[in-house]
Design a protein around this motif. Structure first.
Motif, PDB file in Angstrom:
ATOM      1  N   MET A   1       0.515  -1.242   0.265  1.00 48.57           N
ATOM      2  CA  MET A   1      -0.310  -0.407  -0.389  1.00 48.57           C
ATOM      3  C   MET A   1       0.708   1.414   0.037  1.00 48.57           C
ATOM      4  O   MET A   1       0.678   2.071  -0.411  1.00 48.57           O
ATOM      5  N   GLY A   2       1.868   1.117   0.855  1.00 49.34           N
ATOM      6  CA  GLY A   2       3.244   2.529   0.807  1.00 49.34           C
ATOM      7  C   GLY A   2       4.307   2.299   1.889  1.00 49.34           C
ATOM      8  O   GLY A   2       4.237   1.708   2.867  1.00 49.34           O
ATOM      9  N   LEU A   3       4.783   2.992   1.569  1.00 48.75           N
ATOM     10  CA  LEU A   3       5.931   3.390   2.653  1.00 48.75           C
ATOM     11  C   LEU A   3       5.827   4.461   3.186  1.00 48.75           C
ATOM     12  O   LEU A   3       5.834   5.575   2.661  1.00 48.75           O
ATOM     13  N   GLU A  32      -1.212  -5.404   2.915  1.00 48.62           N
ATOM     14  CA  GLU A  32      -2.411  -6.041   2.800  1.00 48.62           C
ATOM     15  C   GLU A  32      -2.002  -7.151   3.264  1.00 48.62           C
ATOM     16  O   GLU A  32      -1.485  -8.240   2.180  1.00 48.62           O
ATOM     17  N   ILE A  33      -2.867  -8.014   4.918  1.00 45.92           N
ATOM     18  CA  ILE A  33      -2.392  -9.416   5.024  1.00 45.92           C
ATOM     19  C   ILE A  33      -3.310 -10.076   5.109  1.00 45.92           C
ATOM     20  O   ILE A  33      -4.583  -9.421   6.005  1.00 45.92           O
ATOM     21  N   ASN A  34      -4.014 -10.987   5.119  1.00 43.76           N
ATOM     22  CA  ASN A  34      -5.081 -12.457   4.394  1.00 43.76           C
ATOM     23  C   ASN A  34      -6.650 -10.966   4.845  1.00 43.76           C
ATOM     24  O   ASN A  34      -7.211 -10.910   5.595  1.00 43.76           O
ATOM     25  N   GLY A  35      -5.937  -9.839   3.782  1.00 46.34           N
ATOM     26  CA  GLY A  35      -7.692  -9.169   3.885  1.00 46.34           C
ATOM     27  C   GLY A  35      -7.443  -8.431   4.881  1.00 46.34           C
ATOM     28  O   GLY A  35      -8.698  -7.797   4.846  1.00 46.34           O
ATOM     29  N   LYS A  36      -6.437  -7.725   5.567  1.00 42.49           N
ATOM     30  CA  LYS A  36      -6.213  -6.985   6.554  1.00 42.49           C
ATOM     31  C   LYS A  36      -5.180  -5.759   6.455  1.00 42.49           C
ATOM     32  O   LYS A  36      -3.933  -6.161   5.792  1.00 42.49           O
ATOM     33  N   ILE A  45       9.443  -7.177   5.100  1.00 43.71           N
ATOM     34  CA  ILE A  45       8.814  -7.507   3.590  1.00 43.71           C
ATOM     35  C   ILE A  45      10.101  -8.639   2.507  1.00 43.71           C
ATOM     36  O   ILE A  45      11.527  -7.946   2.758  1.00 43.71           O
ATOM     37  N   GLU A  46       9.381  -9.062   1.827  1.00 43.92           N
ATOM     38  CA  GLU A  46      10.496 -10.582   1.270  1.00 43.92           C
ATOM     39  C   GLU A  46       9.981  -9.812  -0.442  1.00 43.92           C
ATOM     40  O   GLU A  46       8.430 -10.571  -0.353  1.00 43.92           O
ATOM     41  N   PHE A  47       9.878  -9.772  -1.848  1.00 43.25           N
ATOM     42  CA  PHE A  47       9.942  -9.693  -2.965  1.00 43.25           C
ATOM     43  C   PHE A  47       9.775 -11.466  -3.214  1.00 43.25           C
ATOM     44  O   PHE A  47      11.034 -12.102  -3.372  1.00 43.25           O
ATOM     45  N   LEU A  48       9.037 -11.642  -3.751  1.00 42.15           N
ATOM     46  CA  LEU A  48       8.932 -13.532  -4.065  1.00 42.15           C
ATOM     47  C   LEU A  48       9.020 -13.687  -5.630  1.00 42.15           C
ATOM     48  O   LEU A  48       9.557 -14.114  -5.773  1.00 42.15           O
ATOM     49  N   ASP A  49       8.656 -12.276  -6.117  1.00 40.78           N
ATOM     50  CA  ASP A  49       9.719 -12.662  -7.897  1.00 40.78           C
ATOM     51  C   ASP A  49      10.763 -12.491  -7.926  1.00 40.78           C
ATOM     52  O   ASP A  49      11.579 -12.516  -8.889  1.00 40.78           O
TER      53      ASP A  49
END
Length: 57
Positions: A1-3, A32-36, A45-49
């Motif tokens: 969402m933002g820093l 957003e984690i699990n809709g919250k 934060i881990e970038f999965l790409d």
């Protein structure tokens, strides 16, 4: 969402010779984690790409 930057002030330490009053500040991300919507530290934060081998180089 933002820093963003989290910041809060604190008073003098009650211990003789302790730290003086001041401000603590650090970077956070709103995600957003699990809709919250939640606040997390940037280091969480881990970038999965990004392949793990790319990170170690």
């Amino acid at each position: 969402m933002g820093l963003f930057q989290h910041s809060h002030t604190h008073g003098d330490s009650l211990i003789a010779g302790g730290f003086k009053a001041g401000t603590v500040a650090y970077s956070i991300a709103i995600v957003e984690i699990n809709g919250k919507m939640q606040e997390v530290r940037i280091s969480q934060i881990e970038f999965l790409d990004v392949a793990k081998s790319d990170v170690s180089e």
